[in-house]
Design an enzyme around this catalytic site. Structure first.
Site, PDB file in Angstrom:
ATOM      1  CB  SER A  75      -0.908   0.010   1.219  1.00 41.53           C
ATOM      2  OG  SER A  75      -0.122   0.031   2.385  1.00 41.53           O
ATOM      3  CE  LYS A 105       0.204   8.974   0.105  1.00 43.59           C
ATOM      4  NZ  LYS A 105       0.306   7.631   0.746  1.00 43.59           N
TER       5      LYS A 105
END
Lengths: 213, 213
Positions: A132, A171
């Site tokens: 992911s 991120k």
DNA sequence: ATTATATTGGAACATTTGTTCCATGTCAAG
DNA sequence: CTTGACATGGAACAAATGTTCCAATATAAT
């Protein structure tokens, strides 16, 4: 002007090093003398004083074998400083927040200090499980090294927990008003936005290590 | 059945470690006793015998401070064996083959042996320059660790030099007849094919390390 | 040559340090 | 309650180890 050590003192220094490597404790005066062809303990003291004078060793008075190798001599202390030991805490998965409970048996990962910035505190290592995080150029099985902290600067890669979908992700973060832009490290992918209160920074990603068979 | 150490022996072991870290030589029996609240040297011997029995330490008879920390205890010897020193050779760029000339000043990178397979020979480290290897999940500035070898097995990631376009790239290789399929590590990207004689394997990519500010 | 300085040896001595033997207290098992 | 393993202390002793002082020989400087 750091004068070269003459033969005898150098020989003594070498012997102390070798002896310590073998026995794990320093030699006595008589052992030094025996190994370097010096008949009198006072004579050994004579050279030891010189070595101490020049900063090669330190001695503790009246303590048997109380010799310490300094600076130029000690190989171990050196090595220890050049490597950072990072505790390994298991897995990071998308479906759960990071757990920072140390594993039983305290495993660690050692990596050159040169590969880090000056601050090597609060680091821990995790293995990424699942694909992911591919948008962060991170694969299943990669190891990430994270510094535990609750906020990061603009543009830094962070491990964050998103309350809403309920998942952990890696991120780059950009604070834009009361929104946060979450930017994938992979430049071909698009960023998305989350309200700031939905983004919980778990730590800053300091390094990614990928092993390949 | 490795019995847990009881309080006292464990305390003694810890003290020896701490004392050695500070003084560079082991403590005497009386120093151990003083630090752990043991009044009699014979009592200290009592516990030291136990520690030796269980393999935590070794003692040299009649030698003052003749205590060695073994296996579980010794941090330095441990670390030295657990770390691999990989020479750092500079940059890998798309426009030129890899050069394996050692840099002046022999820089190295140390990494836990646990992160490698058993074979840690012929390794070297390079910094990737440019974004041309993004399809291998590798960024500008990443460090790759490569084992120098001229052929790799199917599916392994290799650093290859392509004669025709004249460039270095990192791809997973699959030999298919007299063609080679070059498969990007990023599953969203398409593979392409090259005639086998156009593909020169420079080495196998063993690890990728990405540092982030 | 003579003097000073560095090098080397010896031995006595004071401490530090490990060994050994004995005694005491504790606590659980029989 | 007795026995025995374990934990703890004490002290005498022997060995190892560092210190100190003195002496002898070289080596270099004057």
């Amino acid at each position: 002007m750091k004068a070269e050590l003459k033969q005898k003192p150098q020989q003594i220094l070498d012997f102390i090093k070798a002896y310590r490597d073998e026995h794990d404790y320093p030699p006595s005066l008589r052992e030094i003398g025996g190994a370097t062809g010096i008949a009198s303990t006072s004579h050994v003291t004579y050279y030891l004083d010189q070595l101490e004078e020049k900063g090669y060793i330190a001695r503790d008075n009246r303590i048997s074998r109380g010799i310490q190798l300094l600076g130029a001599a000690e190989p171990f202390a050196h090595a220890a400083e050049e490597v950072v030991s990072v505790p390994y805490l298991g897995y990071i998965v998308a479906s759960a927040p990071i757990s920072v409970e140390p594993l039983p048996g305290d495993e660690t990962v050692e990596i050159s200090r040169a590969l880090f910035g000056r601050d090597t505190s609060d680091l821990f290592a995790l293995t990424v499980q699942g694909n992911s995080m591919i948008d962060a150029l991170i694969n299943d099985g990669d190891m990430v090294i994270i510094r535990q902290q609750e906020r990061v600067e603009n543009g830094q890669m962070a491990a964050v927990w998103l309350d809403d979908p309920g998942e952990t992700t890696l991120k780059k973060l950009y604070y834009e008003g009361n929104q946060v832009r979450l930017q994938p490290a992979n430049p071909t992918m698009e960023p998305f936005y989350e309200p700031a209160e939905n983004v919980r920074v778990q730590g800053k990603v300091v390094m990614v290590i990928r092993q390949m068979g």
